[in-house]
Design a protein around this motif. Structure first.
Motif, PDB file in Angstrom:
ATOM      1  N   ASN A 150      27.025   9.158 139.214  1.00 60.85           N
ATOM      2  CA  ASN A 150      26.171   8.352 138.327  1.00 60.85           C
ATOM      3  C   ASN A 150      26.951   7.711 137.176  1.00 60.85           C
ATOM      4  O   ASN A 150      26.558   7.796 136.012  1.00 60.85           O
ATOM      5  CB  ASN A 150      25.034   9.220 137.766  1.00 60.85           C
ATOM      6  CG  ASN A 150      24.193   9.853 138.856  1.00 60.85           C
ATOM      7  OD1 ASN A 150      23.865   9.204 139.856  1.00 60.85           O
ATOM      8  ND2 ASN A 150      23.857  11.118 138.687  1.00 60.85           N
ATOM      9  N   THR A 151      28.062   7.055 137.512  1.00 57.29           N
ATOM     10  CA  THR A 151      28.866   6.385 136.482  1.00 57.29           C
ATOM     11  C   THR A 151      28.472   4.921 136.285  1.00 57.29           C
ATOM     12  O   THR A 151      28.872   4.308 135.302  1.00 57.29           O
ATOM     13  CB  THR A 151      30.358   6.452 136.850  1.00 57.29           C
ATOM     14  OG1 THR A 151      30.559   5.792 138.110  1.00 57.29           O
ATOM     15  CG2 THR A 151      30.852   7.886 136.936  1.00 57.29           C
ATOM     16  N   HIS A 152      27.712   4.371 137.230  1.00 56.05           N
ATOM     17  CA  HIS A 152      27.350   2.958 137.149  1.00 56.05           C
ATOM     18  C   HIS A 152      26.100   2.713 137.992  1.00 56.05           C
ATOM     19  O   HIS A 152      25.669   3.591 138.750  1.00 56.05           O
ATOM     20  CB  HIS A 152      28.502   2.084 137.665  1.00 56.05           C
ATOM     21  CG  HIS A 152      28.980   2.476 139.028  1.00 56.05           C
ATOM     22  ND1 HIS A 152      29.899   3.469 139.239  1.00 56.05           N
ATOM     23  CD2 HIS A 152      28.631   2.030 140.264  1.00 56.05           C
ATOM     24  CE1 HIS A 152      30.109   3.614 140.534  1.00 56.05           C
ATOM     25  NE2 HIS A 152      29.351   2.753 141.177  1.00 56.05           N
ATOM     26  N   TYR A 198      36.002   6.558 134.502  1.00 55.12           N
ATOM     27  CA  TYR A 198      36.405   5.171 134.294  1.00 55.12           C
ATOM     28  C   TYR A 198      37.142   4.662 135.530  1.00 55.12           C
ATOM     29  O   TYR A 198      37.931   5.382 136.139  1.00 55.12           O
ATOM     30  CB  TYR A 198      37.303   5.043 133.062  1.00 55.12           C
ATOM     31  CG  TYR A 198      36.647   5.451 131.764  1.00 55.12           C
ATOM     32  CD1 TYR A 198      35.306   5.177 131.533  1.00 55.12           C
ATOM     33  CD2 TYR A 198      37.377   6.106 130.780  1.00 55.12           C
ATOM     34  CE1 TYR A 198      34.694   5.549 130.342  1.00 55.12           C
ATOM     35  CE2 TYR A 198      36.773   6.483 129.573  1.00 55.12           C
ATOM     36  CZ  TYR A 198      35.436   6.207 129.368  1.00 55.12           C
ATOM     37  OH  TYR A 198      34.844   6.573 128.192  1.00 55.12           O
ATOM     38  N   TYR A 199      36.915   3.416 135.858  1.00 55.83           N
ATOM     39  CA  TYR A 199      37.516   2.820 137.058  1.00 55.83           C
ATOM     40  C   TYR A 199      38.949   2.378 136.778  1.00 55.83           C
ATOM     41  O   TYR A 199      39.225   1.701 135.782  1.00 55.83           O
ATOM     42  CB  TYR A 199      36.676   1.623 137.506  1.00 55.83           C
ATOM     43  CG  TYR A 199      37.120   1.004 138.804  1.00 55.83           C
ATOM     44  CD1 TYR A 199      37.041   1.708 139.992  1.00 55.83           C
ATOM     45  CD2 TYR A 199      37.618  -0.295 138.839  1.00 55.83           C
ATOM     46  CE1 TYR A 199      37.439   1.129 141.189  1.00 55.83           C
ATOM     47  CE2 TYR A 199      38.017  -0.879 140.029  1.00 55.83           C
ATOM     48  CZ  TYR A 199      37.924  -0.158 141.198  1.00 55.83           C
ATOM     49  OH  TYR A 199      38.326  -0.719 142.385  1.00 55.83           O
ATOM     50  N   ASN A 236      33.419  -0.458 131.745  1.00 49.71           N
ATOM     51  CA  ASN A 236      32.128  -0.640 132.422  1.00 49.71           C
ATOM     52  C   ASN A 236      32.175  -1.632 133.573  1.00 49.71           C
ATOM     53  O   ASN A 236      32.778  -2.703 133.460  1.00 49.71           O
ATOM     54  CB  ASN A 236      31.084  -1.097 131.399  1.00 49.71           C
ATOM     55  CG  ASN A 236      30.857  -0.058 130.314  1.00 49.71           C
ATOM     56  OD1 ASN A 236      30.387   1.039 130.593  1.00 49.71           O
ATOM     57  ND2 ASN A 236      31.198  -0.389 129.075  1.00 49.71           N
ATOM     58  N   ILE A 237      31.498  -1.242 134.679  1.00 49.60           N
ATOM     59  CA  ILE A 237      31.354  -2.088 135.860  1.00 49.60           C
ATOM     60  C   ILE A 237      29.875  -2.182 136.196  1.00 49.60           C
ATOM     61  O   ILE A 237      29.164  -1.178 136.180  1.00 49.60           O
ATOM     62  CB  ILE A 237      32.133  -1.494 137.048  1.00 49.60           C
ATOM     63  CG1 ILE A 237      33.637  -1.541 136.771  1.00 49.60           C
ATOM     64  CG2 ILE A 237      31.832  -2.230 138.335  1.00 49.60           C
ATOM     65  CD1 ILE A 237      34.482  -0.965 137.874  1.00 49.60           C
ATOM     66  N   VAL A 238      29.409  -3.387 136.512  1.00 46.23           N
ATOM     67  CA  VAL A 238      27.990  -3.603 136.829  1.00 46.23           C
ATOM     68  C   VAL A 238      27.892  -4.395 138.133  1.00 46.23           C
ATOM     69  O   VAL A 238      28.842  -5.070 138.536  1.00 46.23           O
ATOM     70  CB  VAL A 238      27.281  -4.363 135.690  1.00 46.23           C
ATOM     71  CG1 VAL A 238      27.305  -3.555 134.403  1.00 46.23           C
ATOM     72  CG2 VAL A 238      27.906  -5.747 135.481  1.00 46.23           C
ATOM     73  N   TYR A 244      30.608  -5.912 142.851  1.00 45.13           N
ATOM     74  CA  TYR A 244      30.532  -5.541 141.440  1.00 45.13           C
ATOM     75  C   TYR A 244      31.425  -6.453 140.598  1.00 45.13           C
ATOM     76  O   TYR A 244      32.241  -7.208 141.134  1.00 45.13           O
ATOM     77  CB  TYR A 244      30.983  -4.097 141.234  1.00 45.13           C
ATOM     78  CG  TYR A 244      29.957  -3.064 141.617  1.00 45.13           C
ATOM     79  CD1 TYR A 244      29.046  -2.571 140.687  1.00 45.13           C
ATOM     80  CD2 TYR A 244      29.894  -2.573 142.925  1.00 45.13           C
ATOM     81  CE1 TYR A 244      28.103  -1.620 141.038  1.00 45.13           C
ATOM     82  CE2 TYR A 244      28.948  -1.621 143.291  1.00 45.13           C
ATOM     83  CZ  TYR A 244      28.054  -1.149 142.332  1.00 45.13           C
ATOM     84  OH  TYR A 244      27.120  -0.205 142.684  1.00 45.13           O
ATOM     85  N   LYS A 252      33.654  -6.353 136.582  1.00 40.50           N
ATOM     86  CA  LYS A 252      34.035  -5.613 135.387  1.00 40.50           C
ATOM     87  C   LYS A 252      33.630  -6.413 134.160  1.00 40.50           C
ATOM     88  O   LYS A 252      33.943  -7.607 134.059  1.00 40.50           O
ATOM     89  CB  LYS A 252      35.551  -5.380 135.374  1.00 40.50           C
ATOM     90  CG  LYS A 252      36.037  -4.481 136.498  1.00 40.50           C
ATOM     91  CD  LYS A 252      37.562  -4.370 136.519  1.00 40.50           C
ATOM     92  CE  LYS A 252      38.037  -3.425 135.438  1.00 40.50           C
ATOM     93  NZ  LYS A 252      39.502  -3.151 135.575  1.00 40.50           N
ATOM     94  N   GLY A 276      26.581   4.557 143.156  1.00 43.69           N
ATOM     95  CA  GLY A 276      26.747   4.885 141.749  1.00 43.69           C
ATOM     96  C   GLY A 276      27.756   5.975 141.446  1.00 43.69           C
ATOM     97  O   GLY A 276      27.882   6.401 140.295  1.00 43.69           O
TER      98      GLY A 276
END
Length: 468
Positions: free
Chosen positions: A249-251, A148-149, A165-167, A158, A160, A234
């Motif tokens: 690979n978190t996002h 988690y960020y 979650n961040i995209v 990016y 939030k 990622g």
């Protein structure tokens, strides 16, 4: 009764801004009910225990010296100060000017309670602050391990969508990140990329995050930071100041891994090349006109403002100086401060091989170690008092004994230092050693000089590593 009010919260989060409003409204009514006069409300939105970094509190202190109010009101001791020593010094200063100090939650009133009570409350506030800090660090560590960020703002490019979650952002920042990597792969340098982004007027990371005092100028360091950030492929990398925590690979990535690795390879090659060709004043010479690092031009044997060199006169009409002239100026100033014995103590600390004080230096280390032990002992005794294991009388007796031993150790250490810092013989020998060839050695230059500013008119300002 003229009243000053001090309110503080530790972050700029919306809930804490609401807390500021609540505190202000409460104190306005509190003062009105007692038919007192509100002089001014001072506020800080800032995290940390140190008093010196709080602009609002510093303003309050200055106004207290001008006799602009008779009383200070604040919510609690912890809002005012969480460092026992700083808080105690400040309250003593206020009392010396007959300014009353009152906290609502703690029920403290400087007219009714003695200094011991205030010290006790300050100590409790400081310990609670330290415990809270540890809890926050532990919480962030756990979040980092889960991928988690922890940052307040999402990395540039990016956004939030919630606390987990961040995209990738659906705005121009996403495009700018891709453009930066693309330009670097195509062979463009950091300054050229920065210039392109500045010319196009693309928003900087601080502008995108809507930070206070955000800059509209892209810098080389900002470009390098983006190019080096694994977040864009990622991966989450956090806790960098200690042992980095990497979760892959978190996002969703913005940049392809193959491109990213190629960029890292080129950055490392560039770093090694720059390191190998480092010149005498590289890294410490700054343009006094714009604050940029100055670059060495081999063909002209000169230093020129980096921003001027790479981005043109539109961004800086700054400094330029021949290396031979600069060496002459710097050497002259260094000789002057050393020969006047301004930097004696610094020399004695930094160049211990030339000074035979091993035994005395060992004694100083032992004294410092003992002083730290005495401080920890005071904390333990305070804990015993808080837990009611001992009473106030025993506490004061033990503290008095510790302070007596502390004073003796400090005096002994000062005598050792004084003995050697007053020795012109030692300083003279070092001066002769350094300047015997009438030239500047890069080893000693780095020991003596932190930063050199050169201005367009050839004025030179030196920031030394010691007090002048």
């Amino acid at each position: 009764m003229r009243c000053a009010v001090y309110v503080r919260v530790s972050t700029e989060m919306e809930t804490q801004k609401t807390s500021i409003a609540h505190q202000k409204n409460y104190f306005k009514k509190y003062i009105e009910d007692r038919k007192w006069q509100l002089y001014k409300i001072y506020q800080d939105i800032e995290s940390g225990r140190s008093i010196k970094n709080r602009v609002g509190l510093q303003e309050l202190i200055e106004d207290s010296k001008k006799n602009r109010f008779d009383m200070i009101l604040t919510k609690s001791i912890s809002r005012f100060a969480r460092n026992t020593l700083e808080g105690l010094i400040l309250i003593r200063d206020l009392k010396s000017r007959n300014i009353r100090f009152v906290t609502i939650e703690d029920g403290f009133d400087s007219e009714e309670y003695d200094e011991f009570m205030f010290t006790l409350l300050l100590s409790i506030a400081q310990k609670e602050s330290e415990k809270m800090s540890e809890r926050i660090k532990f919480g962030k560590l756990c979040r980092a391990k889960k991928g988690y960020y922890n940052g307040s703002h999402a990395p540039y490019g990016y956004k939030k969508i919630d606390k987990y979650n961040i995209v990738p952002a659906d705005d121009i920042t996403n495009f700018v990140v891709k453009k930066i990597f693309s330009m670097y792969i195509e062979g463009n340098g950091l300054y050229k990329i920065a210039k392109e982004l500045n010319d196009k007027g693309y928003p900087t990371p601080s502008q995108a995050a809507r930070k206070k005092n955000s800059t509209s100028i892209w810098h080389q360091s900002t470009i390098r930071k983006i190019l080096s950030n694994r977040f864009y492929i990622g991966d989450m990398v956090q806790n960098k100041e200690n042992k980095p925590i990497i979760v892959k690979n978190t996002h969703a990535p913005i940049i392809d891994t193959v491109i990213f690795e190629e960029v890292q390879k080129r950055l490392e090659e560039k770093r090694r090349k720059v390191f190998k060709t480092k010149h005498l004043f590289s890294g410490i010479l700054i343009c006094g006109e714009c604050g940029s690092s100055m670059h060495y031009k081999k063909d002209k044997e000169s230093y020129i403002c980096g921003k001027l060199n790479k981005m043109g006169k539109k961004y800086c009409k700054g400094a330029y100086v021949k290396e031979a002239l600069l060496k002459k100026i710097i050497l002259s100033q260094l000789k002057k401060v050393v020969n006047e014995n301004i930097c004696k103590e610094r020399f004695l600390n930094e160049i211990q091989n030339e000074i035979k004080i091993k035994e005395e230096d060992g004694n100083i280390r032992n004294i410092k170690k003992r002083l730290n032990e005495l401080e920890r002992k005071k904390d333990r005794i305070l804990d015993m008092l808080i837990d009611e294991i001992i009473d106030k009388k025993i506490y004061l007796k033990k503290i008095k004994k510790i302070e007596g031993e502390t004073r003796i150790n400090i005096e002994y250490m000062e005598n050792i230092v004084k003995k050697f810092t007053n020795s012109k013989e030692y300083v003279g020998s070092i001066v002769n050693e350094i300047f015997i060839l009438d030239d500047i050695d890069i080893l000693y230059l780095n020991k003596l000089v932190k930063k050199i500013k050169i201005f367009k008119n050839k004025e030179v300002l030196i920031e030394y590593t010691f007090q002048v």
